[in-house]
Design a protein around this motif. Structure first.
Motif, PDB file in Angstrom:
ATOM      1  N   UNK A 155      -0.533   0.373  25.055  1.00  0.00           N
ATOM      2  CA  UNK A 155       0.822   0.680  24.614  1.00  0.00           C
ATOM      3  C   UNK A 155       1.849   0.039  25.536  1.00  0.00           C
ATOM      4  N   UNK A 156       2.803  -0.648  24.929  1.00  0.00           N
ATOM      5  CA  UNK A 156       3.951  -1.192  25.655  1.00  0.00           C
ATOM      6  C   UNK A 156       5.192  -0.856  24.832  1.00  0.00           C
ATOM      7  N   UNK A 157       6.360  -1.232  25.330  1.00  0.00           N
ATOM      8  CA  UNK A 157       7.601  -0.971  24.616  1.00  0.00           C
ATOM      9  C   UNK A 157       8.501  -0.060  25.418  1.00  0.00           C
ATOM     10  N   UNK A 158       9.424   0.612  24.718  1.00  0.00           N
ATOM     11  CA  UNK A 158      10.399   1.479  25.393  1.00  0.00           C
ATOM     12  C   UNK A 158      10.569   2.789  24.626  1.00  0.00           C
ATOM     13  N   UNK A 159      10.897   3.831  25.360  1.00  0.00           N
ATOM     14  CA  UNK A 159      11.107   5.136  24.747  1.00  0.00           C
ATOM     15  C   UNK A 159      12.389   5.242  23.955  1.00  0.00           C
ATOM     16  N   UNK A 160      13.397   4.440  24.308  1.00  0.00           N
ATOM     17  CA  UNK A 160      14.686   4.541  23.624  1.00  0.00           C
ATOM     18  C   UNK A 160      15.295   5.920  23.812  1.00  0.00           C
ATOM     19  N   UNK A 161      16.054   6.386  22.829  1.00  0.00           N
ATOM     20  CA  UNK A 161      16.692   7.702  22.906  1.00  0.00           C
ATOM     21  C   UNK A 161      15.716   8.839  22.597  1.00  0.00           C
ATOM     22  N   UNK A 162      14.811   8.643  21.630  1.00  0.00           N
ATOM     23  CA  UNK A 162      13.969   9.740  21.140  1.00  0.00           C
ATOM     24  C   UNK A 162      12.569   9.750  21.726  1.00  0.00           C
ATOM     25  N   UNK A 163      12.130   8.657  22.287  1.00  0.00           N
ATOM     26  CA  UNK A 163      10.822   8.614  22.929  1.00  0.00           C
ATOM     27  C   UNK A 163       9.664   8.316  22.005  1.00  0.00           C
ATOM     28  N   UNK A 164       8.492   8.257  22.617  1.00  0.00           N
ATOM     29  CA  UNK A 164       7.239   7.950  21.923  1.00  0.00           C
ATOM     30  C   UNK A 164       6.212   9.005  22.319  1.00  0.00           C
ATOM     31  N   UNK A 165       5.437   9.454  21.342  1.00  0.00           N
ATOM     32  CA  UNK A 165       4.341  10.411  21.571  1.00  0.00           C
ATOM     33  C   UNK A 165       3.050   9.728  21.161  1.00  0.00           C
ATOM     34  N   UNK A 166       2.050   9.794  22.026  1.00  0.00           N
ATOM     35  CA  UNK A 166       0.712   9.329  21.658  1.00  0.00           C
ATOM     36  C   UNK A 166      -0.240  10.492  21.880  1.00  0.00           C
ATOM     37  N   UNK A 167      -1.065  10.782  20.865  1.00  0.00           N
ATOM     38  CA  UNK A 167      -1.910  11.976  20.936  1.00  0.00           C
ATOM     39  C   UNK A 167      -3.128  11.814  20.038  1.00  0.00           C
ATOM     40  N   UNK A 168      -4.050  12.781  20.189  1.00  0.00           N
ATOM     41  CA  UNK A 168      -5.191  12.901  19.289  1.00  0.00           C
ATOM     42  C   UNK A 168      -4.783  13.837  18.145  1.00  0.00           C
ATOM     43  N   UNK A 169      -5.584  13.958  17.095  1.00  0.00           N
ATOM     44  CA  UNK A 169      -5.223  14.866  15.998  1.00  0.00           C
ATOM     45  C   UNK A 169      -5.072  16.307  16.489  1.00  0.00           C
ATOM     46  N   UNK A 170      -4.128  17.031  15.882  1.00  0.00           N
ATOM     47  CA  UNK A 170      -3.981  18.454  16.205  1.00  0.00           C
ATOM     48  C   UNK A 170      -4.990  19.247  15.364  1.00  0.00           C
ATOM     49  N   UNK A 171      -5.025  20.572  15.547  1.00  0.00           N
ATOM     50  CA  UNK A 171      -6.030  21.399  14.859  1.00  0.00           C
ATOM     51  C   UNK A 171      -5.940  21.302  13.346  1.00  0.00           C
ATOM     52  N   UNK A 172      -4.728  21.301  12.799  1.00  0.00           N
ATOM     53  CA  UNK A 172      -4.552  21.197  11.345  1.00  0.00           C
ATOM     54  C   UNK A 172      -5.083  19.852  10.841  1.00  0.00           C
ATOM     55  N   UNK A 173      -4.750  18.780  11.566  1.00  0.00           N
ATOM     56  CA  UNK A 173      -5.218  17.450  11.171  1.00  0.00           C
ATOM     57  C   UNK A 173      -6.738  17.332  11.275  1.00  0.00           C
ATOM     58  N   UNK A 174      -7.319  17.973  12.294  1.00  0.00           N
ATOM     59  CA  UNK A 174      -8.780  17.957  12.446  1.00  0.00           C
ATOM     60  C   UNK A 174      -9.456  18.668  11.271  1.00  0.00           C
ATOM     61  N   UNK A 175      -8.904  19.806  10.867  1.00  0.00           N
ATOM     62  CA  UNK A 175      -9.460  20.536   9.718  1.00  0.00           C
ATOM     63  C   UNK A 175      -9.409  19.682   8.454  1.00  0.00           C
ATOM     64  N   UNK A 176      -8.301  18.998   8.266  1.00  0.00           N
ATOM     65  CA  UNK A 176      -8.142  18.135   7.090  1.00  0.00           C
ATOM     66  C   UNK A 176      -9.160  16.987   7.112  1.00  0.00           C
ATOM     67  N   UNK A 177      -9.362  16.388   8.291  1.00  0.00           N
ATOM     68  CA  UNK A 177     -10.330  15.314   8.425  1.00  0.00           C
ATOM     69  C   UNK A 177     -11.746  15.803   8.127  1.00  0.00           C
ATOM     70  N   UNK A 178     -12.100  16.983   8.656  1.00  0.00           N
ATOM     71  CA  UNK A 178     -13.428  17.549   8.398  1.00  0.00           C
ATOM     72  C   UNK A 178     -13.634  17.826   6.918  1.00  0.00           C
ATOM     73  N   UNK A 179     -12.584  18.335   6.269  1.00  0.00           N
ATOM     74  CA  UNK A 179     -12.663  18.645   4.836  1.00  0.00           C
ATOM     75  C   UNK A 179     -12.879  17.367   4.020  1.00  0.00           C
ATOM     76  N   UNK A 180     -12.206  16.288   4.409  1.00  0.00           N
ATOM     77  CA  UNK A 180     -12.363  15.011   3.700  1.00  0.00           C
ATOM     78  C   UNK A 180     -13.758  14.438   3.877  1.00  0.00           C
TER      79      UNK A 180
END
Length: 195
Positions: free
Chosen positions: A168-193
């Motif tokens: 990852x490169x670049x700039x946060x600017x005013x609002x910033x950047x978030x990098x993460x793994x899936x959250x619990x809801x997203x994990x459940x959706x992935x498992x269901x798929x």
């Protein structure tokens, strides 16, 4: 077909030959070119193929693989309304993403990416950028300029051998950047798929 080509088709297939066809078939399924039944049938044929001529028809009707170096870099701009790249999509080696005023979201969790490294240049601007990477992927954020909005790196150091590294490169600017793994809801959706 020349005599030489005819003889080549009868050459015994190696483990590597079969594995390359298996990988191409899996990629084709991810791209939506093969349904699950076709994939199972062709995988069975690939794994039991004796010669190169047995393997050739299994991928003959699939689009040729574009080498990663030939893929066009992806550029996304959140603009006023925002932008998302999610689901199954072909990941290039280089991606530039701008949050704009509407925000941007890059979700790699369903991509089936086979690249070793992906360079993402993210600019948070007014609304920010969210990047979601699968568990096991690594993130290198050392080249990122925090800016006013900063960077929230919520990834874990737990990586899977052979999994992609996102640089990852670049700039946060005013609002910033978030990098993460899936959250619990997203994990459940992935498992269901997957089930």
């Amino acid at each position: 077909m020349t005599n030489e080509n005819a003889e080549y088709g009868h050459v015994r297939a190696s483990h590597d030959d079969r594995e390359q066809v298996v990988e191409r078939l899996r990629e084709a399924a991810i791209e939506g070119r093969l349904d699950p039944d076709e994939l199972d049938t062709r995988l069975g044929q690939a794994l039991t193929a004796k010669t190169l001529s047995d393997l050739a028809p299994l991928t003959a009707d699939l689009a040729p693989v574009v080498p990663p170096s030939a893929r066009t870099p992806l550029s996304l701009d959140g603009g006023i309304h925002g932008v998302k790249r999610e689901g199954r999509w072909q990941v290039p080696e280089r991606i530039t993403v701008y949050g704009g005023m509407g925000g941007a979201r890059l979700d790699f969790t369903r991509t089936g990416c086979r690249l070793r490294e992906i360079a993402v240049e993210a600019h948070g601007q007014m609304a920010g950028v969210v990047i979601i990477i699968p568990d096991g992927w690594a993130a290198d954020v050392d080249r990122f300029d925090q800016g006013l909005g900063g960077l929230k790196d919520k990834t874990t150091p737990d990586t899977t051998a052979g999994a992609p590294l996102l640089r990852l490169s670049g700039t946060g600017g005013m609002a910033g950047v978030v990098i993460r793994h899936p959250n619990n809801r997203e994990r459940r959706k992935l498992r269901k798929e997957e089930s």
